[in-house]
Write a protein that holds these residues in place. Sequence first.
Motif, PDB file in Angstrom:
ATOM      1  N   GLY A  18      -9.191  64.687 112.720  1.00 26.07           N
ATOM      2  CA  GLY A  18      -8.730  66.049 112.537  1.00 26.07           C
ATOM      3  C   GLY A  18      -7.226  66.089 112.392  1.00 26.07           C
ATOM      4  O   GLY A  18      -6.524  65.284 112.937  1.00 26.07           O
ATOM      5  N   GLY A  19      -6.680  67.013 111.631  1.00 21.50           N
ATOM      6  CA  GLY A  19      -5.231  67.161 111.476  1.00 21.50           C
ATOM      7  C   GLY A  19      -4.811  67.114 110.039  1.00 21.50           C
ATOM      8  O   GLY A  19      -5.582  66.883 109.151  1.00 21.50           O
ATOM      9  N   LEU A 205      -5.036  70.565 121.724  1.00 22.19           N
ATOM     10  CA  LEU A 205      -5.816  70.218 120.541  1.00 22.19           C
ATOM     11  C   LEU A 205      -7.292  70.537 120.725  1.00 22.19           C
ATOM     12  O   LEU A 205      -7.799  70.607 121.846  1.00 22.19           O
ATOM     13  CB  LEU A 205      -5.671  68.718 120.241  1.00 22.19           C
ATOM     14  CG  LEU A 205      -4.253  68.177 120.044  1.00 22.19           C
ATOM     15  CD1 LEU A 205      -4.299  66.665 119.868  1.00 22.19           C
ATOM     16  CD2 LEU A 205      -3.587  68.831 118.844  1.00 22.19           C
ATOM     17  N   THR A 206      -7.988  70.718 119.597  1.00 22.76           N
ATOM     18  CA  THR A 206      -9.441  70.795 119.639  1.00 22.76           C
ATOM     19  C   THR A 206      -9.986  69.423 120.038  1.00 22.76           C
ATOM     20  O   THR A 206      -9.279  68.408 119.975  1.00 22.76           O
ATOM     21  CB  THR A 206     -10.015  71.175 118.269  1.00 22.76           C
ATOM     22  OG1 THR A 206      -9.690  70.140 117.327  1.00 22.76           O
ATOM     23  CG2 THR A 206      -9.465  72.506 117.781  1.00 22.76           C
ATOM     24  N   SER A 208     -12.140  67.638 118.434  1.00 17.64           N
ATOM     25  CA  SER A 208     -12.139  66.781 117.246  1.00 17.64           C
ATOM     26  C   SER A 208     -10.763  66.182 116.995  1.00 17.64           C
ATOM     27  O   SER A 208     -10.623  64.985 116.725  1.00 17.64           O
ATOM     28  CB  SER A 208     -12.595  67.586 116.022  1.00 17.64           C
ATOM     29  OG  SER A 208     -12.544  66.804 114.860  1.00 17.64           O
ATOM     30  N   ALA A 209      -9.724  67.009 117.094  1.00 21.22           N
ATOM     31  CA  ALA A 209      -8.366  66.519 116.853  1.00 21.22           C
ATOM     32  C   ALA A 209      -7.934  65.536 117.933  1.00 21.22           C
ATOM     33  O   ALA A 209      -7.236  64.553 117.652  1.00 21.22           O
ATOM     34  CB  ALA A 209      -7.395  67.691 116.784  1.00 21.22           C
ATOM     35  N   ASN A 212      -9.464  62.214 117.337  1.00 21.61           N
ATOM     36  CA  ASN A 212      -8.758  61.545 116.250  1.00 21.61           C
ATOM     37  C   ASN A 212      -7.549  60.769 116.764  1.00 21.61           C
ATOM     38  O   ASN A 212      -7.189  59.721 116.224  1.00 21.61           O
ATOM     39  CB  ASN A 212      -8.317  62.579 115.218  1.00 21.61           C
ATOM     40  CG  ASN A 212      -7.622  61.947 114.034  1.00 21.61           C
ATOM     41  OD1 ASN A 212      -8.200  61.118 113.351  1.00 21.61           O
ATOM     42  ND2 ASN A 212      -6.372  62.323 113.801  1.00 21.61           N
ATOM     43  N   LYS A 213      -6.924  61.266 117.823  1.00 21.21           N
ATOM     44  CA  LYS A 213      -5.753  60.592 118.389  1.00 21.21           C
ATOM     45  C   LYS A 213      -6.115  59.231 118.993  1.00 21.21           C
ATOM     46  O   LYS A 213      -5.233  58.398 119.220  1.00 21.21           O
ATOM     47  CB  LYS A 213      -5.112  61.467 119.471  1.00 21.21           C
ATOM     48  CG  LYS A 213      -4.517  62.781 118.967  1.00 21.21           C
ATOM     49  CD  LYS A 213      -3.247  62.555 118.188  1.00 21.21           C
ATOM     50  CE  LYS A 213      -2.574  63.884 117.845  1.00 21.21           C
ATOM     51  NZ  LYS A 213      -1.347  63.683 117.033  1.00 21.21           N
ATOM     52  N   PRO A 363      -9.920  70.371 108.642  1.00 21.67           N
ATOM     53  CA  PRO A 363     -10.121  70.606 110.077  1.00 21.67           C
ATOM     54  C   PRO A 363      -9.534  71.961 110.473  1.00 21.67           C
ATOM     55  O   PRO A 363      -8.536  72.402 109.906  1.00 21.67           O
ATOM     56  CB  PRO A 363      -9.329  69.475 110.741  1.00 21.67           C
ATOM     57  CG  PRO A 363      -8.954  68.537 109.644  1.00 21.67           C
ATOM     58  CD  PRO A 363      -8.922  69.327 108.389  1.00 21.67           C
ATOM     59  N   ASN A 387     -14.102  66.617 108.468  1.00 21.83           N
ATOM     60  CA  ASN A 387     -12.805  66.940 109.062  1.00 21.83           C
ATOM     61  C   ASN A 387     -11.852  65.854 108.568  1.00 21.83           C
ATOM     62  O   ASN A 387     -11.673  64.821 109.214  1.00 21.83           O
ATOM     63  CB  ASN A 387     -12.889  66.949 110.587  1.00 21.83           C
ATOM     64  CG  ASN A 387     -13.552  68.203 111.116  1.00 21.83           C
ATOM     65  OD1 ASN A 387     -12.915  69.234 111.280  1.00 21.83           O
ATOM     66  ND2 ASN A 387     -14.857  68.130 111.376  1.00 21.83           N
ATOM     67  N   HIS A 389      -8.669  63.687 107.414  1.00 21.20           N
ATOM     68  CA  HIS A 389      -7.283  63.452 107.806  1.00 21.20           C
ATOM     69  C   HIS A 389      -6.568  62.404 106.995  1.00 21.20           C
ATOM     70  O   HIS A 389      -5.428  62.091 107.290  1.00 21.20           O
ATOM     71  CB  HIS A 389      -7.217  63.052 109.273  1.00 21.20           C
ATOM     72  CG  HIS A 389      -7.498  64.200 110.135  1.00 21.20           C
ATOM     73  ND1 HIS A 389      -6.593  65.155 110.439  1.00 21.20           N
ATOM     74  CD2 HIS A 389      -8.653  64.607 110.692  1.00 21.20           C
ATOM     75  CE1 HIS A 389      -7.146  66.078 111.182  1.00 21.20           C
ATOM     76  NE2 HIS A 389      -8.399  65.774 111.334  1.00 21.20           N
TER      77      HIS A 389
END
Length: 609
Positions: A18-19, A205-206, A208-209, A212-213, A363, A387, A389
């Motif tokens: 996400g992002g 963040l959500t 999902s985001a 992602n990290k 996203p 989503n 990125h």
Amino acid sequence: MTHQTRQPIPRDAAVQGGGGHEALPAWDLSDLYAGFDDPKLAADLDRVEDEASAFRATYVDKLAGLPGDALALALEVYERMEEVLGRVMSFAGLKFSENAEDGENGRFYQTMQERGTVISSHMLFFTLELNRIEDSVLEEKFAGSAALSRFRPWLRDLRVFRPHQLDDELERLLHEKEVTGRSAWNRLFDETVAGMRVKVGEESLTVSAALNKLSDADRSVRAAAAVGISAAFAERQKLFSLITNTLAKDKQIIDAWRHYPRPASYRNRSNMVEDEVVDALVSAVEASYPRLAHRYYTLKAKWLGLEKLQHWDRNAPLPDEDDSKIPWPVATKRVLDAYAGFSPELAKVGQKFFDHAWIDAAPRPGKSGGAFAHPTVPSAHPYLLLNYHGKTRDVMTLAHELGHGVHQVLAAEQGYLMSGTPLTLAETASVFGEMMTFRSVLDATTDVRKRRALLAGKVEDMLNTVVRQIAFYQFEAALHDERRKGELTPERIGEIWMEVQVRSLGPAFDFTPDYAVYWAYIPHFVHTPFYVYAYAFGDCLVNALYGVFQEGGIPDFQQKYLELLRAGGTKRHKELLAPFGLDASEPAFWAKGLDVISGFIDELEQDPA
């Protein structure tokens, strides 16, 4: 035998990010309905409700005495009504996935579920009564009607559930209570996760985001994300435990009434695959944990310069990995070029998704995490949710979901009842699409270090698809078995999760206690119990299938592959794989698929870079 709207094929949210701020495509659902207030939607519901009521009055208690052609006509009417309901629920589900935090979306989705349940209650008798027809009587009807023979595959699959069918009143009760039972718990899970915010450093963040990290190049960012995710889910673990315990108990009760021998049996029958075949897959993968995951992650720890990996290092990029953002047009071209390199016809179908507004890629808060392909109905077309990125893994996810979409388009010619495939075969085109794209990108890469990073990335994706999903399956099996003895505390669920993770991922990891709550974010455990092994089934199947393609021993391989996709749900795995000389019931079949992953790891071990 309750009405079931066709479900989207989901992808593990753990491997989807996400992002980003790039302009990305958004879908247009008006090919289904223009909006909640579309007069066509209301008219469709009113019409199908009248038709369903008339259908029951015409056919109830009369099916066994109908000639073959008359029964075929009844099936055609039933299929048309099911497709209307499928269109409505596809629209409602896709709107909900756009933004589960929007109360109007949730209200509409629940309202449509309730209306659909009322309508389909009139139709419920049909499948129950069909299953009461004796085999010999049904065969006589087939013999006298070519029209009825078209439905033979669907009737064959329906009758798999014949021994587990309850009396009509019980079936009706279970059907009508679904909206206040499992479906309601599913919605609670979805809305809870969609509304969660994870603190990562100074960011909120959500989910999902934040997930992602976990693949960020900066280890401190990964660690912060891991801590934030753990804290967010730990704060709500009592709720997630309640959802999990309730659904597991609900399943236990239903399974007992239906006489399923074990918790996974319903899923296996839905997948039209024998319990023994699934057992063979699980055993083969578990036996391969040391030569696959354990071996690879030991290598990865060395590459990262770490004595031990933490759970937030599992999806960490390698030092030589290209972390530059891949623009959407570049991703699109890579995927379509790879498809075209295998089959121009396949790429032509795939191109439709980009020429039309069939993909939602950006996203945003409230949107469903991960990715999925929703088949909707044959009279419309599939939709893809991503989503995106711009990472290499996101490109592979695009290739994966496009494979689902192409499969669904090609199978649509089978009609609503027979276009859908069992979950085990539903992953065929998606994983094959990933493999084509990976091979295309790898072949175009000449830099040794970049090739190693690409190969390692593919191995990680395969481990996520095979080892991780079988570990998920083992977690579910252990949880459902233990739930039969009583409710599990959140801590006990976490212990089962950690036991399976340690066993599957191996000694290269030093798992911190905060990882014990990560079971709570996996939506498959809530939405589709025991779904997860289908990923491993599909990956090993495609590895074997792609190996046959590379060997070049099958004439007209591409055409046979397209025929496999067009077959939809009309054939089972033995029939579909026979033209390629493969048989999933043979132990060597799984070994062939797992050997592909092991071979990639062999290559990485020999790489001096």
